[in-house]
Write a protein that holds these residues in place. Structure first.
Motif, short mmCIF file in Angstrom:
data_model
loop_
_atom_site.label_atom_id
_atom_site.label_comp_id
_atom_site.label_asym_id
_atom_site.label_seq_id
_atom_site.Cartn_x
_atom_site.Cartn_y
_atom_site.Cartn_z
N ASN A 308 -12.04 9.49 -17.47
CA ASN A 308 -12.29 8.29 -18.26
C ASN A 308 -11.45 7.12 -17.76
OD1 ASN A 308 -14.21 9.42 -19.98
ND2 ASN A 308 -12.76 9.85 -21.62
N LEU A 309 -10.19 7.39 -17.45
CA LEU A 309 -9.30 6.34 -16.95
C LEU A 309 -9.83 5.76 -15.64
CD1 LEU A 309 -6.74 4.66 -16.86
CD2 LEU A 309 -5.52 6.66 -15.95
N LYS A 310 -10.27 6.62 -14.74
CA LYS A 310 -10.80 6.14 -13.46
C LYS A 310 -12.06 5.30 -13.67
CE LYS A 310 -8.98 9.92 -10.62
NZ LYS A 310 -9.32 11.12 -9.80
N ALA A 311 -12.91 5.73 -14.58
CA ALA A 311 -14.14 4.98 -14.88
C ALA A 311 -13.81 3.60 -15.44
CB ALA A 311 -15.02 5.77 -15.85
N LEU A 312 -12.84 3.54 -16.34
CA LEU A 312 -12.42 2.26 -16.90
C LEU A 312 -11.78 1.35 -15.84
CD1 LEU A 312 -10.94 3.38 -20.34
CD2 LEU A 312 -12.87 1.81 -20.02
N GLN A 313 -10.97 1.94 -14.99
CA GLN A 313 -10.33 1.13 -13.92
C GLN A 313 -11.38 0.50 -13.02
OE1 GLN A 313 -7.69 4.39 -12.55
NE2 GLN A 313 -6.00 2.96 -12.76
N THR A 314 -12.40 1.27 -12.67
CA THR A 314 -13.48 0.75 -11.83
C THR A 314 -14.24 -0.36 -12.53
OG1 THR A 314 -13.73 2.89 -10.70
CG2 THR A 314 -15.57 1.35 -10.55
N ALA A 315 -14.62 -0.11 -13.78
CA ALA A 315 -15.43 -1.07 -14.54
C ALA A 315 -14.67 -2.37 -14.84
CB ALA A 315 -15.92 -0.43 -15.84
N LEU A 316 -13.38 -2.24 -15.10
CA LEU A 316 -12.59 -3.40 -15.50
C LEU A 316 -11.95 -4.13 -14.32
CD1 LEU A 316 -10.76 -1.86 -18.61
CD2 LEU A 316 -12.80 -3.31 -18.60
N GLY A 317 -12.11 -3.57 -13.13
CA GLY A 317 -11.53 -4.20 -11.93
C GLY A 317 -10.02 -4.11 -11.88
N ALA A 318 -9.51 -2.89 -12.06
CA ALA A 318 -8.06 -2.68 -12.04
C ALA A 318 -7.51 -3.01 -10.67
CB ALA A 318 -7.73 -1.24 -12.40
N LYS A 319 -6.34 -3.67 -10.68
CA LYS A 319 -5.72 -4.09 -9.41
C LYS A 319 -4.62 -3.11 -9.01
CE LYS A 319 -6.56 -8.87 -10.81
NZ LYS A 319 -5.95 -10.14 -11.23
#
Length: 319
Positions: A308-319
């Motif tokens: 879930n964390l990885k999916a959110l990072q991808t969707a939110l554009g984590a830097k």
């Protein structure tokens, strides 16, 4: 709460799933029997409760889940055999207001150790829009407030609070094994603390803080990490959004740089894909971890949360 252990005979349950230690995975699909053993028998309402019981109880417990893997827990209607099993158990671990049929069965049962996870942490009211973002794009944000949001297990901090309460209840109900329950609880809380840190670090710097989901299961998680969940259907995973809500979501997505509409494994992805297509957005899975199946991105609570964390990072554009 009277949590004195009951020394009573156990009943065979062919209709329920016995989740043994290490078997809380996508492979746990076979029905099994809760046998007449010397273990501390716990009936859990659904996966997040069963996982806690197994992690804290270790080899001292026999855990039976009332909700089959892959079954939508909100819709559960427990059988006569499951009700009988509940009566014969040493303890029941459930989350009040999530599964009405379980609430009714627990209220009518004579089980002395009744552990309501909702009483072990704080609950809040959540509507369609949850988190740190003002709903300036959505005039309908609070029209579906439907009581307290039960999805506390998706916030590692609240889940750790519940774990501590469950551990204390097990210690009191089964004092012969209290030392092991205390040790196992501490180990679980440590892992949940580490997971919390992973989420904090992983979502600290992102291009957007807003994400869209099919239903409002991630409100506590959003609030914990400074995000905003915009839910298509509010707290009810089966409801259909209004035309006004869909229009608001499309407007909000454009304004806030939303890239992805998340859907979940146990509910149809049709609405999510329709909205994503109309708004030219991507779709992906964000798992509310209500049950582990072959479709889950992981074999237990922790591995699914990391996915879930990885999916959110991808969707939110984590830097």
């Amino acid at each position: 709460m009277n949590v004195r252990r009951q020394h009573i005979s156990k009943i065979v349950i062919a209709a329920a799933t016995a989740l043994g230690l290490g078997t809380l995975s996508a492979c746990s699909s076979d029905s099994a029997a809760a046998t007449n053993t010397d273990k501390f028998d716990v009936v859990a309402s659904f996966y997040p409760m069963a996982f806690l019981a197994e992690q804290i109880g270790g080899n001292h417990v026999s855990v039976t889940s009332l909700t089959q893997p892959g079954q939508e827990p909100h819709d559960l209607e427990i059988s006569a055999k499951q009700t009988a099993a509940l009566q014969e158990s040493d303890a029941v671990l459930y989350l009040k207001n999530l599964q009405p049929s379980v609430d009714d069965a627990v209220a009518q049962s004579e089980v002395k150790t009744k552990i309501d996870a909702a009483s072990l942490t704080s609950l809040e009211k959540h509507g369609n829009e949850v988190g740190g973002h003002a709903a300036e794009h959505d005039d309908h944000a609070n029209e579906e407030l439907a009581g307290l949001d039960p999805h506390i297990w998706l916030d590692p901090v609240r889940y750790a609070q519940v774990a501590e309460g469950v551990g204390k209840a097990f210690e009191k109900a089964d004092p012969d094994n209290a030392a092991d329950y205390k040790k196992n609880t501490a180990a679980l809380v440590k892992k949940l603390d580490a997971l919390n840190t992973q989420f904090e670090d992983g979502l600290k710097n992102t291009k957007t803080k807003v994400f869209i989901t099919t239903h409002a299961a991630f409100g506590y998680l959003a609030e914990r990490y400074g995000l905003t969940e915009e839910a298509i259907n509010g707290l009810d995973p089966e409801s259909e959004p209004s035309a006004a809500r869909v229009k608001d979501l499309e407007k909000m997505a454009k304004a806030d740089g939303v890239t992805t509409v998340f859907y979940e494994t146990l509910v149809s992805d049709k609405t999510a894909k329709t909205i994503a297509s109309d708004a030219n957005l991507k779709t992906d899975v964000l798992d509310p971890i209500e049950g582990i199946t072959s479709k889950s991105r992981g074999k237990d609570y922790f591995s699914v949360q990391e996915a879930n964390l990885k999916a959110l990072q991808t969707a939110l554009g984590a830097k």
